[in-house]
Design a protein around this motif. Structure first.
Motif, mmCIF file in Angstrom:
data_model
loop_
_atom_site.group_PDB
_atom_site.id
_atom_site.type_symbol
_atom_site.label_atom_id
_atom_site.label_comp_id
_atom_site.label_asym_id
_atom_site.label_seq_id
_atom_site.Cartn_x
_atom_site.Cartn_y
_atom_site.Cartn_z
ATOM 1 N N LEU A 20 0.695 -1.015 -0.029
ATOM 2 C CA LEU A 20 -0.031 0.083 0.021
ATOM 3 C C LEU A 20 0.781 1.484 -0.125
ATOM 4 O O LEU A 20 1.972 1.060 0.330
ATOM 5 C CB LEU A 20 -1.004 0.142 1.297
ATOM 6 N N SER A 21 0.595 2.386 -0.684
ATOM 7 C CA SER A 21 1.159 3.726 -0.717
ATOM 8 C C SER A 21 0.107 4.456 -0.297
ATOM 9 O O SER A 21 -1.017 4.595 -0.312
ATOM 10 C CB SER A 21 1.469 3.904 -2.057
ATOM 11 N N CYS A 22 0.960 5.577 0.559
ATOM 12 C CA CYS A 22 0.325 6.589 1.112
ATOM 13 C C CYS A 22 0.935 7.933 0.722
ATOM 14 O O CYS A 22 2.009 8.364 1.118
ATOM 15 C CB CYS A 22 -0.058 6.762 2.758
ATOM 16 N N LYS A 23 0.377 8.555 -0.311
ATOM 17 C CA LYS A 23 1.182 9.735 -0.904
ATOM 18 C C LYS A 23 0.604 10.880 -0.038
ATOM 19 O O LYS A 23 -0.646 11.364 -0.012
ATOM 20 C CB LYS A 23 0.576 10.100 -2.254
ATOM 21 N N VAL A 48 -2.605 -0.622 12.998
ATOM 22 C CA VAL A 48 -1.625 -1.641 12.425
ATOM 23 C C VAL A 48 -0.259 -1.268 12.535
ATOM 24 O O VAL A 48 0.604 -2.175 12.593
ATOM 25 C CB VAL A 48 -1.896 -2.347 11.179
ATOM 26 N N SER A 49 -0.013 -0.185 12.164
ATOM 27 C CA SER A 49 1.533 0.328 12.108
ATOM 28 C C SER A 49 1.327 1.665 12.403
ATOM 29 O O SER A 49 0.482 2.664 12.315
ATOM 30 C CB SER A 49 1.923 -0.013 10.368
ATOM 31 N N CYS A 50 2.696 2.223 12.995
ATOM 32 C CA CYS A 50 3.041 3.526 13.208
ATOM 33 C C CYS A 50 4.482 3.893 12.637
ATOM 34 O O CYS A 50 5.350 3.156 13.169
ATOM 35 C CB CYS A 50 2.768 4.005 14.585
ATOM 36 N N PHE A 51 4.455 4.855 11.936
ATOM 37 C CA PHE A 51 5.824 5.266 11.265
ATOM 38 C C PHE A 51 6.391 6.555 11.261
ATOM 39 O O PHE A 51 5.542 7.433 10.953
ATOM 40 C CB PHE A 51 5.663 4.834 9.787
ATOM 41 N N SER A 52 7.537 6.784 11.624
ATOM 42 C CA SER A 52 7.971 8.321 11.894
ATOM 43 C C SER A 52 8.616 8.744 10.594
ATOM 44 O O SER A 52 9.641 7.834 10.354
ATOM 45 C CB SER A 52 8.940 8.251 13.004
ATOM 46 N N THR A 53 8.501 9.850 9.673
ATOM 47 C CA THR A 53 8.896 9.973 8.730
ATOM 48 C C THR A 53 10.229 10.790 9.091
ATOM 49 O O THR A 53 11.228 11.351 8.364
ATOM 50 C CB THR A 53 8.144 11.130 7.840
ATOM 51 N N ASN A 54 10.471 11.197 10.556
ATOM 52 C CA ASN A 54 11.738 11.684 10.889
ATOM 53 C C ASN A 54 12.792 10.696 10.903
ATOM 54 O O ASN A 54 13.965 11.286 10.393
ATOM 55 C CB ASN A 54 11.458 12.434 12.308
ATOM 56 N N ASP A 55 12.704 9.581 11.451
ATOM 57 C CA ASP A 55 14.000 8.654 11.506
ATOM 58 C C ASP A 55 13.483 7.316 10.966
ATOM 59 O O ASP A 55 14.540 6.502 11.047
ATOM 60 C CB ASP A 55 14.299 8.843 12.988
ATOM 61 N N ARG A 67 4.849 -9.399 9.558
ATOM 62 C CA ARG A 67 4.413 -9.718 8.267
ATOM 63 C C ARG A 67 4.282 -8.406 7.821
ATOM 64 O O ARG A 67 4.340 -8.283 6.368
ATOM 65 C CB ARG A 67 2.920 -10.196 8.460
ATOM 66 N N PHE A 68 3.969 -7.295 8.434
ATOM 67 C CA PHE A 68 3.805 -5.954 7.762
ATOM 68 C C PHE A 68 5.180 -5.109 8.102
ATOM 69 O O PHE A 68 5.332 -4.904 9.320
ATOM 70 C CB PHE A 68 2.596 -5.327 8.329
ATOM 71 N N THR A 69 5.404 -4.189 7.010
ATOM 72 C CA THR A 69 6.655 -3.388 7.474
ATOM 73 C C THR A 69 6.418 -2.047 6.759
ATOM 74 O O THR A 69 5.883 -2.113 5.502
ATOM 75 C CB THR A 69 7.854 -3.978 6.985
ATOM 76 N N ALA A 70 6.408 -0.952 7.267
ATOM 77 C CA ALA A 70 6.326 0.354 6.679
ATOM 78 C C ALA A 70 7.725 0.922 6.189
ATOM 79 O O ALA A 70 8.775 0.415 6.966
ATOM 80 C CB ALA A 70 5.813 1.339 7.944
ATOM 81 N N SER A 71 7.712 1.519 5.210
ATOM 82 C CA SER A 71 8.980 2.274 4.806
ATOM 83 C C SER A 71 8.569 3.371 3.947
ATOM 84 O O SER A 71 7.193 3.909 4.082
ATOM 85 C CB SER A 71 9.555 1.255 3.828
ATOM 86 N N SER A 72 9.505 4.314 3.563
ATOM 87 C CA SER A 72 9.139 5.615 3.038
ATOM 88 C C SER A 72 9.963 5.830 1.828
ATOM 89 O O SER A 72 11.126 5.331 1.660
ATOM 90 C CB SER A 72 9.193 6.604 3.966
ATOM 91 N N ASP A 73 9.719 6.841 0.983
ATOM 92 C CA ASP A 73 10.547 7.398 -0.081
ATOM 93 C C ASP A 73 10.223 8.917 0.113
ATOM 94 O O ASP A 73 9.161 9.390 -0.173
ATOM 95 C CB ASP A 73 9.933 7.098 -1.304
ATOM 96 N N ASN A 74 11.235 9.419 0.865
ATOM 97 C CA ASN A 74 11.255 11.087 0.988
ATOM 98 C C ASN A 74 11.025 11.603 -0.161
ATOM 99 O O ASN A 74 10.170 12.743 -0.198
ATOM 100 C CB ASN A 74 12.727 11.574 1.900
ATOM 101 N N LEU A 81 3.354 0.361 3.188
ATOM 102 C CA LEU A 81 3.135 -0.753 3.851
ATOM 103 C C LEU A 81 2.994 -1.724 3.162
ATOM 104 O O LEU A 81 2.173 -2.156 2.332
ATOM 105 C CB LEU A 81 1.504 -0.370 4.695
ATOM 106 N N GLU A 82 4.221 -2.563 3.468
ATOM 107 C CA GLU A 82 4.318 -3.703 2.868
ATOM 108 C C GLU A 82 3.697 -4.771 3.702
ATOM 109 O O GLU A 82 4.021 -5.154 4.578
ATOM 110 C CB GLU A 82 5.888 -4.175 2.645
ATOM 111 N N MET A 83 2.820 -5.502 2.905
ATOM 112 C CA MET A 83 2.160 -6.737 3.762
ATOM 113 C C MET A 83 2.294 -7.965 3.068
ATOM 114 O O MET A 83 2.002 -8.109 1.710
ATOM 115 C CB MET A 83 0.499 -6.145 3.779
ATOM 116 N N ASN A 84 3.031 -8.817 3.906
ATOM 117 C CA ASN A 84 3.224 -10.149 3.347
ATOM 118 C C ASN A 84 2.438 -11.163 4.240
ATOM 119 O O ASN A 84 1.680 -11.022 5.155
ATOM 120 C CB ASN A 84 4.812 -10.333 3.554
#
Length: 123
Positions: A20-23, A48-55, A67-74, A81-84
């Motif tokens: 999933l993407s969140c723009k 399900v997830s909390c992600f800091s765009t700071n660090d 199973r789920f991992t968040a990441s970002s493209d600054n 949200l990568e869901m496996n």
């Protein structure tokens, strides 16, 4: 204008994966934290997830841990949200939400919400 737009939902078989993407627009990357939430029919909304765009720090709910991992493209101001290993019980509308808190890893009292994207996992 502050806006969050989710995408990437769809139909997948159990055991499959989706991203999933969140723009985000109208925010400065690093100043906000993104929460991923979901709501299944007849059930309460679940974070399900909390992600800091700071660090890039994050935490996940026990129901999706490992199973789920968040990441970002600054550069794209986008959080993913990568869901496996998806399960039928992961079926829900998934929302991203933002809180302007300078990137603290706290996902309470979100300020802005997207409209959601539907994830359906078939058995």
């Amino acid at each position: 204008e502050v806006q969050l737009v989710e995408s990437g939902g769809g139909l997948v078989q159990a055991g499959g994966s989706l991203r999933l993407s969140c723009k985000a627009s109208g925010f400065r990357f690093g100043e906000y934290t993104i929460g991923w939430f979901r709501q299944a029919p007849g059930k309460e909304r679940e974070r399900v997830s909390c992600f800091s765009t700071n660090d890039g720090s994050q935490y996940s709910a026990n129901s999706v841990k490992d199973r789920f991992t968040a990441s970002s493209d600054n550069a794209k101001n986008t959080v993913y949200l990568e869901m496996n290993s998806l399960k039928p019980e992961d079926t829900a509308v998934y929302y991203c939400a933002a809180v302007i808190n300078w990137g603290l890893l706290v996902c309470d009292d979100m300020d802005y919400w997207g409209k959601g994207t539907l994830v359906t996992v078939s058995s």
